[in-house]
Scaffold this motif. Structure first.
Motif, short mmCIF file in Angstrom:
data_model
loop_
_atom_site.label_atom_id
_atom_site.label_comp_id
_atom_site.label_asym_id
_atom_site.label_seq_id
_atom_site.Cartn_x
_atom_site.Cartn_y
_atom_site.Cartn_z
N LEU A 22 0.86 -1.19 0.00
CA LEU A 22 0.00 0.00 0.00
C LEU A 22 0.89 1.24 0.00
O LEU A 22 1.73 1.39 0.90
CB LEU A 22 -0.90 -0.01 1.24
N VAL A 23 0.73 2.08 -1.01
CA VAL A 23 1.52 3.30 -1.12
C VAL A 23 0.61 4.46 -1.47
O VAL A 23 -0.56 4.28 -1.82
CB VAL A 23 2.63 3.17 -2.19
N GLN A 24 1.17 5.66 -1.41
CA GLN A 24 0.43 6.85 -1.80
C GLN A 24 0.75 7.21 -3.25
O GLN A 24 1.79 6.83 -3.79
CB GLN A 24 0.79 8.01 -0.87
N ALA A 25 -0.15 7.96 -3.84
CA ALA A 25 0.07 8.43 -5.21
C ALA A 25 1.40 9.18 -5.29
O ALA A 25 1.73 9.98 -4.40
CB ALA A 25 -1.07 9.33 -5.64
N GLY A 26 2.16 8.88 -6.34
CA GLY A 26 3.46 9.50 -6.52
C GLY A 26 4.61 8.68 -5.99
O GLY A 26 5.78 8.96 -6.32
N ASP A 27 4.31 7.68 -5.18
CA ASP A 27 5.35 6.82 -4.61
C ASP A 27 5.84 5.80 -5.64
O ASP A 27 5.29 5.70 -6.74
CB ASP A 27 4.82 6.09 -3.38
N SER A 28 6.83 5.03 -5.22
CA SER A 28 7.41 3.99 -6.08
C SER A 28 7.37 2.64 -5.38
O SER A 28 7.35 2.56 -4.13
CB SER A 28 8.86 4.33 -6.41
N LEU A 29 7.34 1.60 -6.18
CA LEU A 29 7.46 0.23 -5.70
C LEU A 29 8.27 -0.55 -6.72
O LEU A 29 8.24 -0.24 -7.93
CB LEU A 29 6.09 -0.45 -5.56
N ARG A 30 8.95 -1.59 -6.24
CA ARG A 30 9.61 -2.51 -7.16
C ARG A 30 9.10 -3.92 -6.89
O ARG A 30 9.27 -4.44 -5.78
CB ARG A 30 11.13 -2.48 -7.02
N ASP B 239 17.21 -10.44 -14.45
CA ASP B 239 18.52 -10.95 -14.10
C ASP B 239 18.48 -12.45 -14.34
O ASP B 239 17.95 -13.21 -13.53
CB ASP B 239 18.83 -10.62 -12.64
N ASN B 240 18.98 -12.86 -15.48
CA ASN B 240 18.89 -14.27 -15.85
C ASN B 240 19.70 -15.17 -14.92
O ASN B 240 19.36 -16.34 -14.74
CB ASN B 240 19.32 -14.46 -17.30
N ALA B 241 20.75 -14.64 -14.34
CA ALA B 241 21.55 -15.43 -13.41
C ALA B 241 20.74 -15.78 -12.16
O ALA B 241 20.96 -16.81 -11.53
CB ALA B 241 22.81 -14.68 -13.01
N LYS B 242 19.78 -14.92 -11.83
CA LYS B 242 18.94 -15.13 -10.65
C LYS B 242 17.56 -15.65 -11.02
O LYS B 242 16.71 -15.85 -10.14
CB LYS B 242 18.80 -13.84 -9.86
N ASN B 243 17.31 -15.83 -12.33
CA ASN B 243 15.99 -16.29 -12.79
C ASN B 243 14.88 -15.39 -12.26
O ASN B 243 13.83 -15.87 -11.81
CB ASN B 243 15.75 -17.74 -12.33
N THR B 244 15.14 -14.10 -12.31
CA THR B 244 14.22 -13.14 -11.70
C THR B 244 13.93 -11.99 -12.67
O THR B 244 14.81 -11.54 -13.39
CB THR B 244 14.83 -12.57 -10.41
N VAL B 245 12.68 -11.55 -12.67
CA VAL B 245 12.27 -10.38 -13.43
C VAL B 245 11.73 -9.33 -12.46
O VAL B 245 11.16 -9.69 -11.42
CB VAL B 245 11.23 -10.74 -14.50
N TYR B 246 11.95 -8.07 -12.78
CA TYR B 246 11.56 -6.98 -11.91
C TYR B 246 10.64 -6.01 -12.65
O TYR B 246 10.67 -5.89 -13.87
CB TYR B 246 12.80 -6.20 -11.45
N LEU B 247 9.85 -5.30 -11.87
CA LEU B 247 9.04 -4.22 -12.41
C LEU B 247 9.19 -3.03 -11.47
O LEU B 247 8.65 -3.04 -10.36
CB LEU B 247 7.57 -4.62 -12.54
N GLN B 248 9.95 -2.04 -11.91
CA GLN B 248 10.10 -0.80 -11.16
C GLN B 248 8.95 0.13 -11.52
O GLN B 248 8.78 0.47 -12.69
CB GLN B 248 11.43 -0.14 -11.48
N MET B 249 8.17 0.51 -10.53
CA MET B 249 7.00 1.34 -10.77
C MET B 249 7.18 2.68 -10.06
O MET B 249 7.27 2.72 -8.82
CB MET B 249 5.75 0.63 -10.25
N ASN B 250 7.27 3.73 -10.84
CA ASN B 250 7.42 5.07 -10.30
C ASN B 250 6.18 5.90 -10.57
O ASN B 250 5.36 5.56 -11.43
CB ASN B 250 8.64 5.74 -10.94
N SER B 251 6.06 7.00 -9.85
CA SER B 251 4.92 7.92 -10.05
C SER B 251 3.60 7.17 -10.08
O SER B 251 2.77 7.35 -10.96
CB SER B 251 5.11 8.71 -11.35
N LEU B 252 3.41 6.33 -9.08
CA LEU B 252 2.21 5.50 -9.06
C LEU B 252 0.95 6.34 -8.92
O LEU B 252 0.94 7.40 -8.27
CB LEU B 252 2.30 4.50 -7.91
N LYS B 253 -0.11 5.84 -9.55
CA LYS B 253 -1.40 6.51 -9.57
C LYS B 253 -2.46 5.58 -8.97
O LYS B 253 -2.29 4.36 -9.02
CB LYS B 253 -1.81 6.85 -11.01
N PRO B 254 -3.55 6.11 -8.47
CA PRO B 254 -4.61 5.24 -7.94
C PRO B 254 -5.10 4.23 -8.98
O PRO B 254 -5.45 3.10 -8.60
CB PRO B 254 -5.71 6.24 -7.56
#
Length: 129
Positions: free
Chosen positions: A10-18, A72-87
């Motif tokens: 749970l974040v506020q508008a304008g925040d970021s999450l990864r 990161d294929n070495a870690k078998n991991t995919v990421y989604l960086q989300m900035n300027s989040l909106k409702p």
């Protein structure tokens, strides 16, 4: 084969999450990986996808310029960086894998929900105004 998402909250508008998605049980370095989301009462929609090498990326128009997908294929991991989040970004976010290999597959299939073979259980992202 298992995909496990994490990083929602749970974040506020304008925040970021990864968000992170860790794959296990198989090596996914040859495959397209994608993120989709589903808001209450709506269909699951495409958010972003990345080719096996990371060299190609697609984004939904609604997130372009705010979200960044990486892997990161070495870690078998995919990421989604989300900035300027909106409702309106509030949804359950799912990662998925399309086991069709190569850039040709990516170009044709990456945005199509039905082409993905494995899905995670989802992580909730809630953005308050």
């Amino acid at each position: 084969v298992q995909l496990v998402e994490s990083g929602g909250g749970l974040v506020q508008a304008g925040d970021s999450l990864r968000l992170s998605c860790a794959a296990s049980g198989r090596t996914f370095s040859s495959y397209t990986m994608g993120w989709f989301r589903q808001a209450p009462g709506k269909e699951r929609e495409f958010v972003a996808a990345i080719s096996w090498s990371g060299g190609l990326q697609y984004y939904a128009d609604s997130v372009k310029g705010r979200f960044t997908i990486s892997r990161d294929n070495a870690k078998n991991t995919v990421y989604l960086q989300m900035n300027s989040l909106k409702p309106e970004d509030t949804a359950v976010y799912y990662c998925a894998v399309d086991t069709c290999s190569g850039d040709g597959c990516f170009v044709v299939r990456a945005k199509r929900r039905g082409e993905y073979d494995y899905w995670g259980q989802g992580t909730q992202v809630t953005v308050s105004s």
